[in-house]
Design a protein around this motif. Sequence first.
Motif, PDB file in Angstrom:
ATOM      1  N   VAL A   3      15.292 -44.639 101.203  1.00 36.83           N
ATOM      2  CA  VAL A   3      15.685 -44.498 102.609  1.00 36.83           C
ATOM      3  C   VAL A   3      17.202 -44.482 102.722  1.00 36.83           C
ATOM      4  O   VAL A   3      17.884 -45.347 102.177  1.00 36.83           O
ATOM      5  CB  VAL A   3      15.110 -45.652 103.460  1.00 36.83           C
ATOM      6  CG1 VAL A   3      15.549 -45.516 104.919  1.00 36.83           C
ATOM      7  CG2 VAL A   3      13.589 -45.691 103.352  1.00 36.83           C
ATOM      8  N   GLU A   4      17.727 -43.484 103.431  1.00 40.80           N
ATOM      9  CA  GLU A   4      19.162 -43.350 103.629  1.00 40.80           C
ATOM     10  C   GLU A   4      19.563 -43.955 104.973  1.00 40.80           C
ATOM     11  O   GLU A   4      18.760 -43.999 105.916  1.00 40.80           O
ATOM     12  CB  GLU A   4      19.566 -41.872 103.601  1.00 40.80           C
ATOM     13  CG  GLU A   4      19.169 -41.126 102.334  1.00 40.80           C
ATOM     14  CD  GLU A   4      19.977 -41.565 101.124  1.00 40.80           C
ATOM     15  OE1 GLU A   4      21.078 -42.110 101.316  1.00 40.80           O
ATOM     16  OE2 GLU A   4      19.505 -41.354  99.987  1.00 40.80           O
ATOM     17  N   ASP A   5      20.814 -44.418 105.068  1.00 40.05           N
ATOM     18  CA  ASP A   5      21.333 -44.920 106.339  1.00 40.05           C
ATOM     19  C   ASP A   5      21.152 -43.861 107.423  1.00 40.05           C
ATOM     20  O   ASP A   5      21.361 -42.667 107.199  1.00 40.05           O
ATOM     21  CB  ASP A   5      22.824 -45.265 106.216  1.00 40.05           C
ATOM     22  CG  ASP A   5      23.073 -46.499 105.345  1.00 40.05           C
ATOM     23  OD1 ASP A   5      22.107 -47.237 105.092  1.00 40.05           O
ATOM     24  OD2 ASP A   5      24.225 -46.700 104.937  1.00 40.05           O
ATOM     25  N   GLY A   6      20.749 -44.300 108.594  1.00 42.00           N
ATOM     26  CA  GLY A   6      20.609 -43.403 109.735  1.00 42.00           C
ATOM     27  C   GLY A   6      19.270 -42.702 109.847  1.00 42.00           C
ATOM     28  O   GLY A   6      19.048 -41.957 110.803  1.00 42.00           O
ATOM     29  N   GLU A   7      18.358 -42.941 108.911  1.00 43.41           N
ATOM     30  CA  GLU A   7      17.072 -42.245 108.938  1.00 43.41           C
ATOM     31  C   GLU A   7      16.047 -42.955 109.816  1.00 43.41           C
ATOM     32  O   GLU A   7      16.139 -44.140 110.099  1.00 43.41           O
ATOM     33  CB  GLU A   7      16.511 -42.103 107.518  1.00 43.41           C
ATOM     34  CG  GLU A   7      17.247 -41.069 106.681  1.00 43.41           C
ATOM     35  CD  GLU A   7      16.545 -40.748 105.388  1.00 43.41           C
ATOM     36  OE1 GLU A   7      16.668 -39.586 104.943  1.00 43.41           O
ATOM     37  OE2 GLU A   7      15.897 -41.645 104.802  1.00 43.41           O
ATOM     38  N   THR A   8      15.043 -42.181 110.221  1.00 44.59           N
ATOM     39  CA  THR A   8      13.865 -42.709 110.902  1.00 44.59           C
ATOM     40  C   THR A   8      12.701 -42.657 109.926  1.00 44.59           C
ATOM     41  O   THR A   8      12.429 -41.606 109.326  1.00 44.59           O
ATOM     42  CB  THR A   8      13.523 -41.874 112.149  1.00 44.59           C
ATOM     43  OG1 THR A   8      14.589 -41.988 113.092  1.00 44.59           O
ATOM     44  CG2 THR A   8      12.231 -42.366 112.798  1.00 44.59           C
ATOM     45  N   VAL A   9      12.016 -43.788 109.754  1.00 38.74           N
ATOM     46  CA  VAL A   9      10.907 -43.845 108.794  1.00 38.74           C
ATOM     47  C   VAL A   9       9.664 -44.423 109.456  1.00 38.74           C
ATOM     48  O   VAL A   9       9.752 -45.251 110.366  1.00 38.74           O
ATOM     49  CB  VAL A   9      11.273 -44.689 107.549  1.00 38.74           C
ATOM     50  CG1 VAL A   9      12.448 -44.068 106.805  1.00 38.74           C
ATOM     51  CG2 VAL A   9      11.584 -46.134 107.920  1.00 38.74           C
ATOM     52  N   ILE A  10       8.512 -43.967 108.999  1.00 40.98           N
ATOM     53  CA  ILE A  10       7.233 -44.541 109.410  1.00 40.98           C
ATOM     54  C   ILE A  10       6.703 -45.378 108.262  1.00 40.98           C
ATOM     55  O   ILE A  10       6.612 -44.903 107.130  1.00 40.98           O
ATOM     56  CB  ILE A  10       6.211 -43.444 109.767  1.00 40.98           C
ATOM     57  CG1 ILE A  10       6.676 -42.674 111.012  1.00 40.98           C
ATOM     58  CG2 ILE A  10       4.828 -44.049 110.006  1.00 40.98           C
ATOM     59  CD1 ILE A  10       5.794 -41.498 111.374  1.00 40.98           C
ATOM     60  N   LEU A  11       6.376 -46.622 108.560  1.00 41.02           N
ATOM     61  CA  LEU A  11       5.785 -47.519 107.561  1.00 41.02           C
ATOM     62  C   LEU A  11       4.335 -47.792 107.939  1.00 41.02           C
ATOM     63  O   LEU A  11       4.043 -48.394 108.974  1.00 41.02           O
ATOM     64  CB  LEU A  11       6.550 -48.846 107.484  1.00 41.02           C
ATOM     65  CG  LEU A  11       8.011 -48.812 107.040  1.00 41.02           C
ATOM     66  CD1 LEU A  11       8.514 -50.243 106.851  1.00 41.02           C
ATOM     67  CD2 LEU A  11       8.190 -48.018 105.759  1.00 41.02           C
ATOM     68  N   ASP A  12       3.433 -47.346 107.110  1.00 46.55           N
ATOM     69  CA  ASP A  12       2.007 -47.582 107.280  1.00 46.55           C
ATOM     70  C   ASP A  12       1.704 -49.067 107.062  1.00 46.55           C
ATOM     71  O   ASP A  12       2.450 -49.778 106.381  1.00 46.55           O
ATOM     72  CB  ASP A  12       1.270 -46.725 106.250  1.00 46.55           C
ATOM     73  CG  ASP A  12      -0.237 -46.800 106.373  1.00 46.55           C
ATOM     74  OD1 ASP A  12      -0.732 -47.224 107.432  1.00 46.55           O
ATOM     75  OD2 ASP A  12      -0.912 -46.403 105.406  1.00 46.55           O
ATOM     76  N   PHE A  59       6.388 -38.445 117.732  1.00 40.79           N
ATOM     77  CA  PHE A  59       7.466 -38.833 116.824  1.00 40.79           C
ATOM     78  C   PHE A  59       7.673 -37.802 115.715  1.00 40.79           C
ATOM     79  O   PHE A  59       6.762 -37.074 115.337  1.00 40.79           O
ATOM     80  CB  PHE A  59       7.162 -40.186 116.169  1.00 40.79           C
ATOM     81  CG  PHE A  59       7.105 -41.339 117.127  1.00 40.79           C
ATOM     82  CD1 PHE A  59       8.173 -41.607 117.960  1.00 40.79           C
ATOM     83  CD2 PHE A  59       5.974 -42.145 117.206  1.00 40.79           C
ATOM     84  CE1 PHE A  59       8.130 -42.665 118.850  1.00 40.79           C
ATOM     85  CE2 PHE A  59       5.917 -43.206 118.096  1.00 40.79           C
ATOM     86  CZ  PHE A  59       7.001 -43.470 118.924  1.00 40.79           C
ATOM     87  N   HIS A  60       8.891 -37.795 115.208  1.00 39.05           N
ATOM     88  CA  HIS A  60       9.173 -37.045 113.981  1.00 39.05           C
ATOM     89  C   HIS A  60      10.055 -37.924 113.105  1.00 39.05           C
ATOM     90  O   HIS A  60      11.130 -38.347 113.529  1.00 39.05           O
ATOM     91  CB  HIS A  60       9.888 -35.724 114.254  1.00 39.05           C
ATOM     92  CG  HIS A  60      10.177 -34.989 112.991  1.00 39.05           C
ATOM     93  ND1 HIS A  60       9.202 -34.263 112.326  1.00 39.05           N
ATOM     94  CD2 HIS A  60      11.292 -34.911 112.237  1.00 39.05           C
ATOM     95  CE1 HIS A  60       9.726 -33.754 111.234  1.00 39.05           C
ATOM     96  NE2 HIS A  60      10.983 -34.126 111.148  1.00 39.05           N
ATOM     97  N   ALA A  61       9.592 -38.217 111.915  1.00 40.92           N
ATOM     98  CA  ALA A  61      10.308 -39.111 111.005  1.00 40.92           C
ATOM     99  C   ALA A  61      10.854 -38.348 109.805  1.00 40.92           C
ATOM    100  O   ALA A  61      10.283 -37.342 109.376  1.00 40.92           O
ATOM    101  CB  ALA A  61       9.379 -40.226 110.522  1.00 40.92           C
ATOM    102  N   ASP A  62      11.958 -38.849 109.273  1.00 37.43           N
ATOM    103  CA  ASP A  62      12.514 -38.263 108.053  1.00 37.43           C
ATOM    104  C   ASP A  62      11.581 -38.506 106.872  1.00 37.43           C
ATOM    105  O   ASP A  62      11.352 -37.620 106.050  1.00 37.43           O
ATOM    106  CB  ASP A  62      13.895 -38.871 107.760  1.00 37.43           C
ATOM    107  CG  ASP A  62      14.893 -38.557 108.849  1.00 37.43           C
ATOM    108  OD1 ASP A  62      15.266 -37.387 108.986  1.00 37.43           O
ATOM    109  OD2 ASP A  62      15.281 -39.495 109.575  1.00 37.43           O
ATOM    110  N   LYS A  63      11.033 -39.727 106.821  1.00 39.55           N
ATOM    111  CA  LYS A  63      10.142 -40.084 105.705  1.00 39.55           C
ATOM    112  C   LYS A  63       8.984 -40.932 106.227  1.00 39.55           C
ATOM    113  O   LYS A  63       9.148 -41.748 107.132  1.00 39.55           O
ATOM    114  CB  LYS A  63      10.905 -40.855 104.628  1.00 39.55           C
ATOM    115  CG  LYS A  63      12.015 -40.054 103.948  1.00 39.55           C
ATOM    116  CD  LYS A  63      12.698 -40.868 102.862  1.00 39.55           C
ATOM    117  CE  LYS A  63      13.735 -40.022 102.105  1.00 39.55           C
ATOM    118  NZ  LYS A  63      15.012 -39.917 102.837  1.00 39.55           N
ATOM    119  N   VAL A  64       7.817 -40.716 105.634  1.00 41.05           N
ATOM    120  CA  VAL A  64       6.623 -41.511 105.920  1.00 41.05           C
ATOM    121  C   VAL A  64       6.206 -42.209 104.631  1.00 41.05           C
ATOM    122  O   VAL A  64       6.068 -41.570 103.587  1.00 41.05           O
ATOM    123  CB  VAL A  64       5.455 -40.631 106.414  1.00 41.05           C
ATOM    124  CG1 VAL A  64       4.186 -41.464 106.582  1.00 41.05           C
ATOM    125  CG2 VAL A  64       5.820 -39.952 107.729  1.00 41.05           C
TER     126      VAL A  64
END
Length: 254
Positions: free
Chosen positions: A90-99, A164-169
């Motif tokens: 995960v990079e600074d400033g990202e949006t992530v979804i954590l299951d 939502f739209h995340a950078d990483k899930v």
Amino acid sequence: MFPEERRQKLISALEEHYSMSVSGLAERLGVSEATIRRDLNELQKLGVIRRTHGGALLASPRKFEPTYTDKKDRFLVQKQKIGRVAAGLVEDGETVILDAGTTTLQMVRHLKEKKNITVITNALSIIEEMEANEELDLVVIGGRLRFSTRALVGPMAEENLRNFHADKVFIAANGCTIKEGLTTPNLTEAYTKRAMVKAGSKVIAVLDHSKFGEVSLTTIAPLTEIDVIVTDDGIDKKLQKEMEQMGIEVIIAE
């Protein structure tokens, strides 16, 4: 009753009786035979059931779903390593979804070191772990609470995820094979996990080695939809090579 809940009850009925007629299922669930036929068609597409003359049976036996408490200390050292390495993606400033999952939980303390991170989650354990940290932007997915897995799931959760739209899930699963992909025992939870997969630009599965070779009731996503798998060094090397040949990046947490 939402369709996912009705279909889960339908599956439970088939588990109890092995095979049931359309009329029997309709009577048990209190719905029309036409509704049951639509549900059976959907479940057959998912590979959950097999249609028979006038009814249906489960395509394969359902495997026991361990509770959050059952899982939280199992392979804990490996999960801690996986969580640290996954958080490093995960990079600074990202949006992530954590299951929701005991492995995704291990990511949280390392995410606290990041800057300007937005975390979207349906996991009570992650919410509790993050609630005192004002540096992280926490977004909670609403839904029906499954006490056994401490996850918010269902149509409300899926609808929220569509916004939502995340950078990483970062997705968790109960099983993983080349043929069946990522699988889980609960149909409602599978639908919510699928919505997570669709909401991200990059999909990362966090799985300890015990999940490989296991198949649960329904597929979350085929491996063709997974970009990265973070696991431990207990993974079968042949399987690792097969997944890498599919274009999946396999990262071994050490």
